[in-house]
Each structure stands twice: as structure tokens, then as C-alpha cells.
Design a protein around this motif. Structure first.
Motif, PDB file in Angstrom:
ATOM      1  N   CYS A   1      -0.669   8.925  -4.811  1.00 37.68           N
ATOM      2  CA  CYS A   1      -2.048   9.306  -4.516  1.00 37.68           C
ATOM      3  C   CYS A   1      -2.126   9.884  -3.114  1.00 37.68           C
ATOM      4  CB  CYS A   1      -2.985   8.103  -4.625  1.00 37.68           C
ATOM      5  SG  CYS A   1      -2.597   6.741  -3.492  1.00 37.68           S
TER       6      CYS A   1
ATOM      7  N   GLN B   1      -4.869   9.035  -1.256  1.00 41.57           N
ATOM      8  CA  GLN B   1      -5.368   7.843  -0.571  1.00 41.57           C
ATOM      9  C   GLN B   1      -5.495   6.693  -1.555  1.00 41.57           C
ATOM     10  OE1 GLN B   1      -7.204  10.839   0.398  1.00 41.57           O
ATOM     11  NE2 GLN B   1      -6.092  10.881   2.341  1.00 41.57           N
ATOM     12  N   LEU B   2      -5.265   5.488  -1.036  1.00 46.07           N
ATOM     13  CA  LEU B   2      -5.505   4.253  -1.774  1.00 46.07           C
ATOM     14  C   LEU B   2      -6.865   3.720  -1.329  1.00 46.07           C
ATOM     15  CD1 LEU B   2      -4.531   1.785  -3.527  1.00 46.07           C
ATOM     16  CD2 LEU B   2      -3.609   0.851  -1.391  1.00 46.07           C
TER      17      LEU B   2
ATOM     18  N   PRO C   1      -1.252   7.437   2.715  1.00 47.05           N
ATOM     19  CA  PRO C   1       0.024   7.101   2.074  1.00 47.05           C
ATOM     20  C   PRO C   1       0.994   6.313   2.940  1.00 47.05           C
ATOM     21  CG  PRO C   1      -0.601   9.335   1.514  1.00 47.05           C
ATOM     22  CD  PRO C   1      -1.584   8.871   2.557  1.00 47.05           C
TER      23      PRO C   1
ATOM     24  N   ALA D   1       1.220   4.124  -3.146  1.00 51.48           N
ATOM     25  CA  ALA D   1       0.881   5.524  -2.892  1.00 51.48           C
ATOM     26  C   ALA D   1       2.067   6.469  -3.070  1.00 51.48           C
ATOM     27  CB  ALA D   1       0.326   5.666  -1.472  1.00 51.48           C
TER      28      ALA D   1
ATOM     29  N   ARG E   1       0.834  -1.203   0.000  1.00 44.65           N
ATOM     30  CA  ARG E   1       0.000   0.000   0.000  1.00 44.65           C
ATOM     31  C   ARG E   1       0.869   1.254   0.000  1.00 44.65           C
ATOM     32  NH1 ARG E   1      -3.014  -3.183   4.004  1.00 44.65           N
ATOM     33  NH2 ARG E   1      -2.293  -1.821   5.690  1.00 44.65           N
TER      34      ARG E   1
ATOM     35  N   ALA F   1      -0.710  12.696   4.703  1.00 43.29           N
ATOM     36  CA  ALA F   1      -0.661  13.019   3.278  1.00 43.29           C
ATOM     37  C   ALA F   1      -0.087  14.399   3.009  1.00 43.29           C
ATOM     38  CB  ALA F   1      -2.051  12.916   2.657  1.00 43.29           C
TER      39      ALA F   1
END
Length: 271
Positions: free
Chosen positions: A43, A45-46, A66, A35, A31, A209
Motif C-alpha cells: 500500500c 499508506q497504512l 510504508p 505495507a 506496519r 512511498a
């Protein structure tokens, strides 16, 4: 290989993995790697789609920051997932199930998506804060900013009202406030000023993030906080770095968020 879709809501961007068949095992390291903006897809958020748990929603959405950790809610992500799933069939309304509950989502005639984000939590222990206090006037200061409002919209938010949100050194104060000892689960930090036309300008630092183009749950928290402070009458257009969202804190206590979604691209992650 893990197929994914990249979408965004006002620049608040998401990698969406459809795991409704249970085919993928995304551990925390994976994950984080997906990210990562330098070495992965990148990103804010995943989002991982799963089969609904209780039969009342149309899809279950898990939200990961992230750092790979799971969080409760993501407003713009919900709108993107709702649009994606609605595109699979003929529905213009569905329920996105999250750990924070089922979020009713509707596609509007102008192709925007509205999401019922539910009721805000306003008690100090629901935010949560480390000690009891009035959430309308939180004992938190980053000179010269003080006296914020605390709101939980499935995740914790601290909202500062200032004269000019543009002038706030968000990259400096954001990480300090996110990790304030008063916030045992950390929090998203919003700085908000009122425009001459009555709309609101919001800038946001999201926990783990950093500065993002938009934050849907943050905008929801802002309309609640602004209403409690008497700055708006339960409705507001909120201008974020990536564009505008329309918010309403209805009389029944539910917060409705409306805004656009956008598809970026599809791809495959090589494990």
C-alpha cells in the motif's frame, strides 16, 4: 490474525485496519511488513482506525507511511475511511479525526466523497523549511526545475510549476528533492502543468512511498499554490496518474477535495 480492508482513491491505495476495540498492537516492524509490496499486502499508506479522542469526530484515523513512520494527513485515505465508516450506518456526513484535526467528510449524490481538508499553512516555519524565506518562491533547484511553492496541508508539499509535467524524470528528481536539506521533515514533491482547458496535470513523489497514482493532500496543496501564483481562481480539476480530483480553496480558507473511492478486497494478516 489482523483483519484488514484494501481500498483506493484513484489508485492511491490503502490497507485499513479497524482497531476501534484496541485489540491490535501494530509495532513499526509489523506496519512495514504489511505495507511491503513484495512480501506483504502492499500500500501507499497504512490507515489504522481508533475510537475518537475528543468526542467530536466519528472515528480517529492514524496514517503510516510504508517505512512504518506516522504522518499527519492523507486526503485520499480520509475519503476512503469516510466512505467505509459511512457504509456501516445511514450517515452521509461524518468527521474523521486525525492528528492534524477533524476532517468533515460528505458523501455526494454521485457517490463521490468530499473532505474539508482545513486551511493550508503557508509560513516558512509551518512547512517547515530549514530557514526563513518566502514560501511563494522557495530557494530550491533541481536543474532545470526551480522556484517552487511550499504548502503544508497537514503534511509538507513542494510544488513545481513546469511546461510539461509528463516530461519530468520524477523517479530521478523525486528522491533528491524529498531529502533536500531545506526540508527537515522531508516533503511530498509535486510537478504541475496547466492544460489547454484550464485544468491541471499533476504528478507526485510522496515521501517514503515514491511515485504514487494520486495524492489528495498534494492536490490540495496544488490548488493553493496555483491560486497564489494566479494560475487558477481558487478552483481546479486536477488530473493525476490515477484519475481526476476536484478542488476548491474556499474564501473561508478551507480546501475542499472531491473524488471517488473504491473497495478492493478484505483479508487477514497472519502475524
Amino acid at each position: 490474525m489482523i483483519p484488514f480492508v484494501k481500498m483506493h482513491g484513484l489508485g492511491n491505495d490503502f490497507v485499513i485496519v479497524d482497531d476501534r476495540d484496541g485489540a491490535f498492537a501494530l509495532d513499526r516492524a509489523t506496519r512495514q511488513a504489511m505495507a511491503d509490496r513484495r512480501r506483504g499486502i502492499g500500500c501507499d499508506q497504512l490507515l489504522v482506525l481508533e475510537k475518537p479522542n475528543n468526542g467530536h469526530g466519528d472515528v480517529f484515523m492514524r496514517v503510516y507511511n510504508p517505512d512504518g513512520g506516522e504522518v499527519e494527513a492523507c486526503g485520499n485515505g480520509t475519503r476512503c475511511v469516510a466512505a467505509l465508516v459511512m457504509d456501516e450506518g445511514t450517515k452521509d456526513a461524518l468527521g474523521v479525526e486525525t492528528v492534524a484535526g477533524i476532517l468533515a467528510s460528505t458523501r455526494n449524490p454521485d457517490d463521490t466523497v468530499s473532505v474539508d481538508m482545513g486551511e493550508p499553512r503557508l509560513r516558512w516555519d509551518q512547512i517547515p523549511l530549514a530557514r526563513e524565506m518566502d514560501t511563494l518562491s522557495v530557494d530550491m533547484t533541481y536543474i532545470p526545475y526551480s522556484d517552487p511553492v511550499a504548502v503544508n496541508m497537514g503534511n509538507p508539499h513542494i510544488v513545481f510549476f513546469v511546461d510539461d509535467a509528463e516530461a519530468v524524470p520524477l523517479e530521478e528528481c523525486g528522491p533528491v528533492l524529498e531529502n533536500d536539506p531545506l526540508l527537515p521533515e522531508r516533503a511530498n514533491i509535486e510537478f504541475v502543468s496547466k492544460n489547454p482547458d484550464g485544468s491541471l496535470r499533476m504528478r507526485v513523489w510522496e515521501r517514503t512511498a515514491g511515485i504514487t497514482q494520486a495524492c489528495g493532500s498534494g492536490a490540495c496543496a496544488v490548488v493553493v499554490a496555483a491560486t497564489r501564483r494566479g494560475l487558477v481562481d481558487r478552483k481546479a480539476r486536477i488530473h493525476l496518474d490515477g484519475g481526476a480530483l476536484d478542488l476548491e480553496w474556499r474564501e473561508d480558507g478551507h480546501v475542499i477535495m472531491t473524488g471517488p473511492t473504491a473497495f478492493s478486497f478484505r483479508g487477514e494478516w497472519m502475524q
